[in-house]
Design a protein around this motif. Structure first.
Motif, PDB file in Angstrom:
ATOM      1  N   VAL A 226       0.797  -1.234   0.000  1.00  0.00           N
ATOM      2  CA  VAL A 226       0.000   0.000   0.000  1.00  0.00           C
ATOM      3  C   VAL A 226       0.829   1.283   0.000  1.00  0.00           C
ATOM      4  N   GLN A 227       2.153   1.181   0.073  1.00  0.00           N
ATOM      5  CA  GLN A 227       2.911   2.425   0.192  1.00  0.00           C
ATOM      6  C   GLN A 227       2.784   3.311  -1.047  1.00  0.00           C
ATOM      7  N   GLU A 228       2.702   2.728  -2.234  1.00  0.00           N
ATOM      8  CA  GLU A 228       2.521   3.555  -3.432  1.00  0.00           C
ATOM      9  C   GLU A 228       1.162   4.246  -3.422  1.00  0.00           C
ATOM     10  N   GLN A 229       0.134   3.545  -2.944  1.00  0.00           N
ATOM     11  CA  GLN A 229      -1.190   4.148  -2.824  1.00  0.00           C
ATOM     12  C   GLN A 229      -1.171   5.317  -1.846  1.00  0.00           C
ATOM     13  N   ILE A 230      -0.446   5.157  -0.743  1.00  0.00           N
ATOM     14  CA  ILE A 230      -0.335   6.243   0.235  1.00  0.00           C
ATOM     15  C   ILE A 230       0.372   7.448  -0.390  1.00  0.00           C
ATOM     16  N   LEU A 231       1.466   7.208  -1.097  1.00  0.00           N
ATOM     17  CA  LEU A 231       2.213   8.298  -1.718  1.00  0.00           C
ATOM     18  C   LEU A 231       1.347   9.078  -2.699  1.00  0.00           C
ATOM     19  N   THR A 232       0.603   8.358  -3.537  1.00  0.00           N
ATOM     20  CA  THR A 232      -0.256   9.008  -4.535  1.00  0.00           C
ATOM     21  C   THR A 232      -1.389   9.772  -3.864  1.00  0.00           C
ATOM     22  N   THR A 233      -2.036   9.139  -2.885  1.00  0.00           N
ATOM     23  CA  THR A 233      -3.156   9.766  -2.188  1.00  0.00           C
ATOM     24  C   THR A 233      -2.686  10.994  -1.416  1.00  0.00           C
ATOM     25  N   ARG A 234      -1.547  10.883  -0.785  1.00  0.00           N
ATOM     26  CA  ARG A 234      -1.001  11.982   0.012  1.00  0.00           C
ATOM     27  C   ARG A 234      -0.709  13.198  -0.865  1.00  0.00           C
ATOM     28  N   ALA A 235      -0.081  12.965  -2.012  1.00  0.00           N
ATOM     29  CA  ALA A 235       0.256  14.063  -2.919  1.00  0.00           C
ATOM     30  C   ALA A 235      -1.002  14.755  -3.435  1.00  0.00           C
ATOM     31  N   ALA A 236      -2.019  13.981  -3.769  1.00  0.00           N
ATOM     32  CA  ALA A 236      -3.271  14.559  -4.271  1.00  0.00           C
ATOM     33  C   ALA A 236      -3.979  15.371  -3.187  1.00  0.00           C
ATOM     34  N   ALA A 237      -3.969  14.875  -1.950  1.00  0.00           N
ATOM     35  CA  ALA A 237      -4.626  15.583  -0.852  1.00  0.00           C
ATOM     36  C   ALA A 237      -3.931  16.906  -0.560  1.00  0.00           C
ATOM     37  N   ARG A 238      -2.599  16.892  -0.575  1.00  0.00           N
ATOM     38  CA  ARG A 238      -1.865  18.134  -0.344  1.00  0.00           C
ATOM     39  C   ARG A 238      -2.163  19.150  -1.446  1.00  0.00           C
ATOM     40  N   ALA A 239      -2.232  18.685  -2.681  1.00  0.00           N
ATOM     41  CA  ALA A 239      -2.532  19.589  -3.788  1.00  0.00           C
ATOM     42  C   ALA A 239      -3.941  20.172  -3.664  1.00  0.00           C
ATOM     43  N   ASP A 240      -4.884  19.360  -3.214  1.00  0.00           N
ATOM     44  CA  ASP A 240      -6.274  19.817  -3.086  1.00  0.00           C
ATOM     45  C   ASP A 240      -6.446  20.838  -1.978  1.00  0.00           C
ATOM     46  N   HIS A 241      -5.774  20.621  -0.831  1.00  0.00           N
ATOM     47  CA  HIS A 241      -6.012  21.449   0.356  1.00  0.00           C
ATOM     48  C   HIS A 241      -4.928  22.490   0.604  1.00  0.00           C
ATOM     49  N   GLY A 242      -3.761  22.313  -0.020  1.00  0.00           N
ATOM     50  CA  GLY A 242      -2.668  23.244   0.220  1.00  0.00           C
ATOM     51  C   GLY A 242      -1.867  22.928   1.472  1.00  0.00           C
ATOM     52  N   TRP A 243      -2.276  21.966   2.244  1.00  0.00           N
ATOM     53  CA  TRP A 243      -1.575  21.540   3.458  1.00  0.00           C
ATOM     54  C   TRP A 243      -2.011  20.122   3.768  1.00  0.00           C
ATOM     55  N   LEU A 244      -1.251  19.459   4.628  1.00  0.00           N
ATOM     56  CA  LEU A 244      -1.597  18.087   4.986  1.00  0.00           C
ATOM     57  C   LEU A 244      -1.011  17.756   6.353  1.00  0.00           C
ATOM     58  N   MET A 245      -1.812  17.099   7.175  1.00  0.00           N
ATOM     59  CA  MET A 245      -1.334  16.517   8.427  1.00  0.00           C
ATOM     60  C   MET A 245      -1.623  15.036   8.366  1.00  0.00           C
ATOM     61  N   ASP A 246      -0.599  14.232   8.543  1.00  0.00           N
ATOM     62  CA  ASP A 246      -0.828  12.788   8.543  1.00  0.00           C
ATOM     63  C   ASP A 246      -0.033  12.120   9.656  1.00  0.00           C
ATOM     64  N   ILE A 247      -0.385  10.894   9.943  1.00  0.00           N
ATOM     65  CA  ILE A 247       0.205  10.124  11.024  1.00  0.00           C
ATOM     66  C   ILE A 247       0.015   8.659  10.681  1.00  0.00           C
ATOM     67  N   TYR A 248       0.929   7.810  11.148  1.00  0.00           N
ATOM     68  CA  TYR A 248       0.732   6.392  10.851  1.00  0.00           C
ATOM     69  C   TYR A 248       1.296   5.503  11.958  1.00  0.00           C
ATOM     70  N   LEU A 249       0.732   4.305  12.003  1.00  0.00           N
ATOM     71  CA  LEU A 249       1.110   3.259  12.944  1.00  0.00           C
ATOM     72  C   LEU A 249       1.765   2.133  12.168  1.00  0.00           C
ATOM     73  N   LEU A 250       2.960   1.734  12.573  1.00  0.00           N
ATOM     74  CA  LEU A 250       3.669   0.633  11.937  1.00  0.00           C
ATOM     75  C   LEU A 250       3.801  -0.530  12.932  1.00  0.00           C
ATOM     76  N   HIS A 251       3.529  -1.722  12.446  1.00  0.00           N
ATOM     77  CA  HIS A 251       3.755  -2.924  13.274  1.00  0.00           C
ATOM     78  C   HIS A 251       4.563  -3.921  12.468  1.00  0.00           C
ATOM     79  N   ARG A 252       5.648  -4.355  13.049  1.00  0.00           N
ATOM     80  CA  ARG A 252       6.561  -5.292  12.387  1.00  0.00           C
ATOM     81  C   ARG A 252       6.387  -6.689  12.941  1.00  0.00           C
ATOM     82  N   THR A 253       6.252  -7.638  12.034  1.00  0.00           N
ATOM     83  CA  THR A 253       6.185  -9.040  12.430  1.00  0.00           C
ATOM     84  C   THR A 253       7.596  -9.599  12.508  1.00  0.00           C
TER      85      THR A 253
END
Length: 254
Positions: A226-253
């Motif tokens: 999903v990382q490519e989907q996140i990158l694409t979605t993130r870039a589009a959201a920043r372009a739409d709003h002019g700013w972006l706040m994001d956060i994520y949770l990572l869990h390693r097996t």
């Protein structure tokens, strides 16, 4: 004497305000709202909206004043020095605004995004202000972006009996995954540092942008998928709003 209240307001959803935060907003003589410039008016607008809702019908309404937030100097090479200089500049702006709008003293409030204690420097700036004028500090906690993230995805923060580390994108990118902890919360990551994580096929990510707000975006899955989907979605959201706040949770097996 100035009583300075740092009021945690959650992540932009007026329903996130605690009853204590509502009472604190209503009790102020002056509320100062930072303006971050063109393209980031949403943040000041949301604070204004929260004040309007909380103060509707109030007999006494605090004066609400916007101020231009200083910009960090990109020419200063040392990151810590750059941040310290920026905080000094903000404290000076605070002091000038309070002197102009509350010259006889009183109660002044700042609406702090999320919670004043978590990766927020408002209390550090208040300490600087206290060096030049007498203030009494009051801090009202708020819902954090971490709570909004886990609620949005319907997942617990930790696995049973295991620790969680809260870190920044800069540290994840420069220092790698910290030892002794399989679950990370990553904040303040403008560079999408999850791309540097080793063995992404063994890491699950829960990512949210604008967590808790009406335009919240959530993506979850195996990092490699999903990382490519996140990158694409993130870039589009920043372009739409002019700013972006994001956060994520990572869990390693392991």
């Amino acid at each position: 004497m100035i009583t300075l209240s740092l009021i945690g307001i959650g992540t932009g959803n007026p329903k996130h305000l605690t009853l204590e935060a509502v009472d604190a907003i209503r009790a102020q003589d002056l509320i100062l709202i930072p303006q971050k410039g063109v393209g980031k008016d949403d943040l000041a607008g949301l604070r204004q909206e929260i004040c309007a809702q909380v103060l509707e019908g109030a007999v006494e309404v605090p004066k609400i004043v916007g101020f231009d937030l200083p910009v960090r100097d990109p020419k200063t090479a040392d990151y810590r020095q750059r941040v310290d200089d920026w905080h000094d500049a903000i404290a000076e702006v605070w002091s000038a605004a309070i002197a102009a709008h509350l010259p006889e003293g009183g109660r002044v409030g700042f609406l702090v995004w999320g919670d004043p204690s978590l990766y927020d420097s408002t209390m550090r700036i208040a300490e600087r202000l206290a060096r030049v004028r007498e203030i009494t500090l009051r801090v009202i906690p708020g819902i954090t972006s971490i709570q909004a993230l886990t609620a949005a995805h319907g997942v617990p923060l930790n696995t049973i009996g295991a620790p969680v580390q809260i870190t920044t994108g800069r540290r994840l990118r420069d220092e790698g995954w910290p030892e002794g902890c399989d679950t990370l919360v990553v904040m303040l990551d403008g560079e999408c540092s999850f791309q540097s994580v080793a063995a992404p096929d063994k890491v699950t990510i829960h990512w949210s942008a604008y967590a808790g707000m009406a335009n919240e975006i959530n993506i979850a899955g195996t990092l490699s998928e999903v990382q490519e989907q996140i990158l694409t979605t993130r870039a589009a959201a920043r372009a739409d709003h002019g700013w972006l706040m994001d956060i994520y949770l990572l869990h390693r097996t392991p």
